[in-house]
Scaffold this active site. Structure first.
Site, PDB file in Angstrom:
ATOM      1  N   GLN A 124       0.862  -1.175   0.000  1.00 48.55           N
ATOM      2  CA  GLN A 124       0.000   0.000   0.000  1.00 48.55           C
ATOM      3  C   GLN A 124       0.904   1.232   0.000  1.00 48.55           C
ATOM      4  O   GLN A 124       1.677   1.439   0.924  1.00 48.55           O
ATOM      5  CB  GLN A 124      -0.902   0.017   1.227  1.00 48.55           C
ATOM      6  CG  GLN A 124      -1.898   1.172   1.225  1.00 48.55           C
ATOM      7  CD  GLN A 124      -2.641   1.291   2.538  1.00 48.55           C
ATOM      8  OE1 GLN A 124      -2.075   1.717   3.538  1.00 48.55           O
ATOM      9  NE2 GLN A 124      -3.904   0.901   2.541  1.00 48.55           N
ATOM     10  N   TYR A 194      -6.133  10.990   3.713  1.00 54.94           N
ATOM     11  CA  TYR A 194      -4.721  11.120   3.404  1.00 54.94           C
ATOM     12  C   TYR A 194      -4.597  12.145   2.263  1.00 54.94           C
ATOM     13  O   TYR A 194      -5.570  12.753   1.869  1.00 54.94           O
ATOM     14  CB  TYR A 194      -4.145   9.765   3.004  1.00 54.94           C
ATOM     15  CG  TYR A 194      -3.821   8.833   4.162  1.00 54.94           C
ATOM     16  CD1 TYR A 194      -4.601   8.798   5.318  1.00 54.94           C
ATOM     17  CD2 TYR A 194      -2.739   7.970   4.102  1.00 54.94           C
ATOM     18  CE1 TYR A 194      -4.308   7.943   6.368  1.00 54.94           C
ATOM     19  CE2 TYR A 194      -2.437   7.108   5.146  1.00 54.94           C
ATOM     20  CZ  TYR A 194      -3.223   7.098   6.269  1.00 54.94           C
ATOM     21  OH  TYR A 194      -2.930   6.259   7.306  1.00 54.94           O
TER      22      TYR A 194
END
Length: 425
Positions: A124, A194
């Site tokens: 990720q 994010y």
């Protein structure tokens, strides 16, 4: 004999073996091999990315290798390493891996260990943006617009156009590092407020330039990142993205805009699948996890003044939401109806019947986290119980007391109440 390190991979070209989409005449078998872009997984269960708390010095440790080896040995099709920051200031804390040459030998050791168990492995990759802990990193956090972070109690500065361009390039570089390290896939983090997700949020993105205002403008970062990654890796590995459907924040990301963003990603041809998520790590993390909110345990994991702040803000920041199986399914159905892109269902996938229900509803894969933390061999038990005609129910009770352990070595406290001997801190 364990499968070879290459057994999780196939030729990176279209094939007649590509699994057909679910429909009234075909329901994919949860436990049979399935294609994910250029990759063939041995089944349709993916271990979701959950921060491991096992990377002292921002490097791979024995604990991290073992953390991913266990579910690989337990039968998952693919395990996901969380999370590999694309830049030093994009870490959520200083001991988090960021993709750089020094990390490569350890990452190769990690991918080799997972491949030896017959599973695939994904990295990720992303930039934490306003979720980054500037106090821990010693570097300023970046956001679409200047804001005070509840995580570091410092101001995140507004990213410049040069920052945006640099971070887009950094995603491509991180994806190349993942290829060099032997990963089979990358998962681009476009969720949880994010960096890219913060640009998507009307609440967090108050810019007046070409990256603010309309959804088309606010989606430019997410689309550019995905395009840069795809252009860098081509068909060498699978490319997926984690996308927030709804961040659970007033004035934030909501389904109608997320559906449009997902459709653009599909039209761009930049990703092989989308993993659908929810919540905001910055403003409302429990909206993703559901179940108990372990406020006291979370506060104890932080030094002052964060400890005091968490206790004071707990009712707003760590809200409790009731748990139910497949709690994101209702929202995800809207994406399934609108898209042809393969989708990965996340959220409350713990029992075999729930995972098979996802297959019947047209989802190509399921992602599991807490249930696999409690039982790394759960997927193997899925197969054994189905062969014996028994239902499979996870032992996870969704207490969420595993969540605060990310700061000392992520684990199920009901199984392993003590941190690993070599824990980060």
């Amino acid at each position: 004999m364990p499968p070879s390190a290459d057994s999780a991979r196939t030729a990176h070209t279209p094939s007649e073996e590509q699994a057909p989409k679910a429909g009234p005449d075909h329901v994919p078998d949860l436990l049979k091999p399935a294609r994910l872009g250029p990759l063939t997984l041995r089944n349709r269960v993916i271990k979701a990315a959950t921060f491991e708390g096992a990377t002292p010095g921002a490097l791979v440790s024995d604990d991290l290798v073992d953390y991913h080896r266990r579910p690989a040995a337990g039968g998952v099709g693919m395990t996901t390493v969380a999370y590999c920051a694309v830049a030093a200031e994009g870490r959520t804390e200083r001991d988090q891996i960021h993709m750089r040459p020094e990390a490569l030998p350890g990452l190769r050791r990690l991918t080799d260990a997972v491949h030896a168990e017959g599973a695939a492995i994904s990295a990720q990759i992303g930039h934490a943006g306003p979720v980054a802990d500037a106090r821990s990193n010693g570097l300023p956090a970046l956001a679409p617009s200047r804001l005070l972070s509840r995580i570091s109690f410092r101001c995140a500065r507004s990213a410049t156009k040069d920052d945006i361009a640099r971070i887009v390039r950094a995603h491509a570089s991180a994806a190349r590092t993942a290829v060099d390290a032997g990963f089979d896939a990358v998962e681009i983090h476009l969720g949880h407020n994010y960096f890219a997700s913060a640009f998507l949020s009307p609440r967090l993105n108050r810019r007046k330039d070409e990256y603010g205002g309309s959804l088309a403008n606010r989606a430019k970062v997410a689309r550019a990142v995905a395009r840069a990654v795809r252009d860098e890796v081509g068909s060498a590995i699978a490319v997926t993205a984690k996308l927030t459907m709804d961040d659970g924040v007033g004035g934030g990301i909501w389904l109608d805009e997320s559906l449009r963003t997902a459709a653009w990603l599909e039209e761009d041809g930049s990703v092989d699948a989308l993993q659908l998520t929810a919540g905001s790590s910055l403003l409302n993390p429990m909206y993703l996890f559901r179940g108990g909110a372990p406020v006291r345990e979370f506060a104890a994991a932080f030094p002052q003044p964060q400890r005091f702040g968490i206790r004071m803000l707990s009712k707003k920041f760590l809200r409790a939401y009731p748990y139910q199986e497949a709690y994101l399914l209702d929202s995800a159905r809207q994406f399934r109806a609108a898209l042809s892109l393969p989708l990965i269902l996340l959220g409350g996938i713990a029992d075999r019947a729930t995972a098979e229900r996802a297959m019947a509803e047209g989802f190509e894969f399921v992602a599991m986290a807490r249930a696999l933390l409690r039982e790394p061999d759960l997927v193997r038990r899925f197969a054994e119980d189905r062969a014996a005609g028994r239902p499979t129910r996870s032992l996870c009770i969704h207490c969420n007391r595993c969540m605060p352990t990310i700061y000392s070595g992520t684990r199920c406290v009901l199984v392993d109440p003590l941190p690993p001997a070599s824990a980060n801190r």
